[in-house]
Write a protein that holds these residues in place. Structure first.
Motif: not given
Length: 439
Positions: A176-190
């Protein structure tokens, strides 16, 4: 005044820097910036951005200096710390069924057994984190400082299966922390470490479709096969993938690459190089790698190496070289490509003879085929009776970063003495490969 319990020791002051101008020195302690105590490198990077800051340091004799700094926005002070993270490293508390550290033999140096799961290393060094070791405070700071990219080890998007794979009952909830990061516009790689019969097949397809919902903030996801050493006694039973398995994985990934590219202009999901070698297929073309976002996971490394090699060889001026006979040792995974490159170079320069030797990894087990896990003892045992010529070339990734020591603590000079041949270390790019033999 701020709480001064944390004192970050300065290891080095860069020449010509703001810090040197202000007479900061190695051994000084950074206490605060703008009256704010610094928890770690995140705070430091954020607080030094302004054009005017006040820096509190403590000299070795205990005297404190408050320094006023006028500078360009985001200009660094020019100091390095004894601890690059400026805090203790966080240990991983998961018991992942695929963890390679749990598959290490006993008796190696202590640092090889440390499992990190620190989001700050994800930002600084590109490490992948599981999110299970991140508090709400950590997530809040990432969002507040807008730290990107954050690299995440997903493994699966099935919460129950993720708990099983990580042996952590909170691992599913951590997604669920990924949802928070996405909402904040944080760029991610998986990353997905694929385990046969566990998170492959329909589970992999489910994970891919779920992860696509995080585009475009989630820029890429790599799928890598689990590494299985011979030291797995008492661990979860896992099997190596076959050629047929690899073909199925690639077909699924390439299907979703086409879907993602049409919708987002990104191929998004990527198979690591091992899959293509195991399947006996040619590496994808450069454009399919979206700028090589997953090189550290072995995604596109061989394609980039080949393209760089061909460009460098094509631009190499004609020259009259003296006859040379040299050798290269590499892992079994990249061997076909290194062999191809060596042959093309010899075709262009017939006066050069290059012997290419694949090294089987008996130390960790024959299923480990990458160069980065080769040991000095395997290299010696398999080259001691071979024709090595006037020099032996080894890839840089076999060495501990910044040192000349291999995984089993054998040094380059130890190998040189044992094999009675000079050893040259070659950086992992195609241009250096050409230069190593022509310059």
């Amino acid at each position: 005044m701020p709480n001064k319990k944390k004192k970050h020791i300065i290891k080095k002051v860069l020449p010509g820097s703001i810090a040197e101008e202000l007479e900061m020195e190695a051994g000084d302690k950074l206490l605060a910036i703008d009256n704010t105590e610094i928890e770690d490198i995140f705070d430091y990077q954020f607080l030094i951005q302004d054009t005017y800051i006040e820096v509190l340091i403590e000299k070795p004799d205990g005297e404190q200096w408050l320094l006023e700094v006028d500078k360009e926005f985001d200009e660094d002070l020019g100091i390095e710390f004894e601890n690059g993270l400026m805090d203790e490293y966080r240990h991983c508390h998961n018991k992942c069924i695929f963890c390679f550290i749990d598959q290490m033999p006993k008796g190696m140096r202590d640092t090889l057994y440390f499992k990190d799961d620190d989001s700050r290393l994800s930002f600084l060094q590109g490490n992948y984190v599981t999110l299970t070791n991140m508090s709400d405070h950590d997530i809040d700071r990432i969002c507040r400082y807008h730290l990107s990219p954050i690299n995440i080890s997903f493994q699966t998007m099935n919460p129950d299966l993720r708990c099983k794979m990580l042996n952590n009952r909170f691992a599913g909830e951590a997604l669920k922390k990924v949802d928070v990061l996405k909402e904040a516009g944080i760029e991610m790689n998986g990353q997905i470490v694929l385990c046969k019969g566990v998170n492959d097949g329909k589970e992999l397809e489910f994970s891919i479709t779920e992860l696509m919902k995080y585009l475009p903030e989630l820029k890429s996801v790599s799928v890598v096969p689990v590494g299985l050493s011979k030291y797995r006694e008492g661990l979860y039973p896992l099997e190596p993938f076959t050629k047929e398995d690899a073909c199925q994985v690639i077909d699924m990934i390439e299907k979703y690459q086409a879907i993602c590219y049409e919708k987002y202009g990104l191929h998004f999901i990527h198979a690591s190089d091992e899959w293509y070698i195991l399947a006996g297929r040619e590496m994808p073309e450069e454009d399919r790698y979206d700028g090589y976002l997953q090189l550290e996971n072995g995604v596109g490394m061989l394609r980039l190496l080949l393209d760089e090699f061909h460009e460098a060889l094509g631009q190499s001026p004609a020259r009259d070289l003296p006859p040379r006979e040299v050798s290269i040792a590499t892992g079994r995974l990249p061997f076909p490509y290194i062999k191809r490159m060596a042959q093309e170079l010899m075709d262009a320069y017939p006066q050069i003879t290059i012997h290419v030797y694949p090294i089987t990894n008996y130390f960790f087990g024959e299923t480990i085929t990458v160069s980065g896990l080769l040991t000095g003892q395997d290299i010696f045992a398999q080259l001691k009776d071979k024709s090595l010529g006037e020099a032996l070339y080894l890839p840089q990734n076999i060495l501990r970063s910044g040192e000349d020591v291999l995984l089993d603590d054998i040094t380059v000079s130890d190998l040189e003495k044992a094999l009675q041949v000079p050893i040259n270390i070659v950086k992992s790019n195609g241009c250096d490969f050409v230069s190593a033999f022509l310059d």
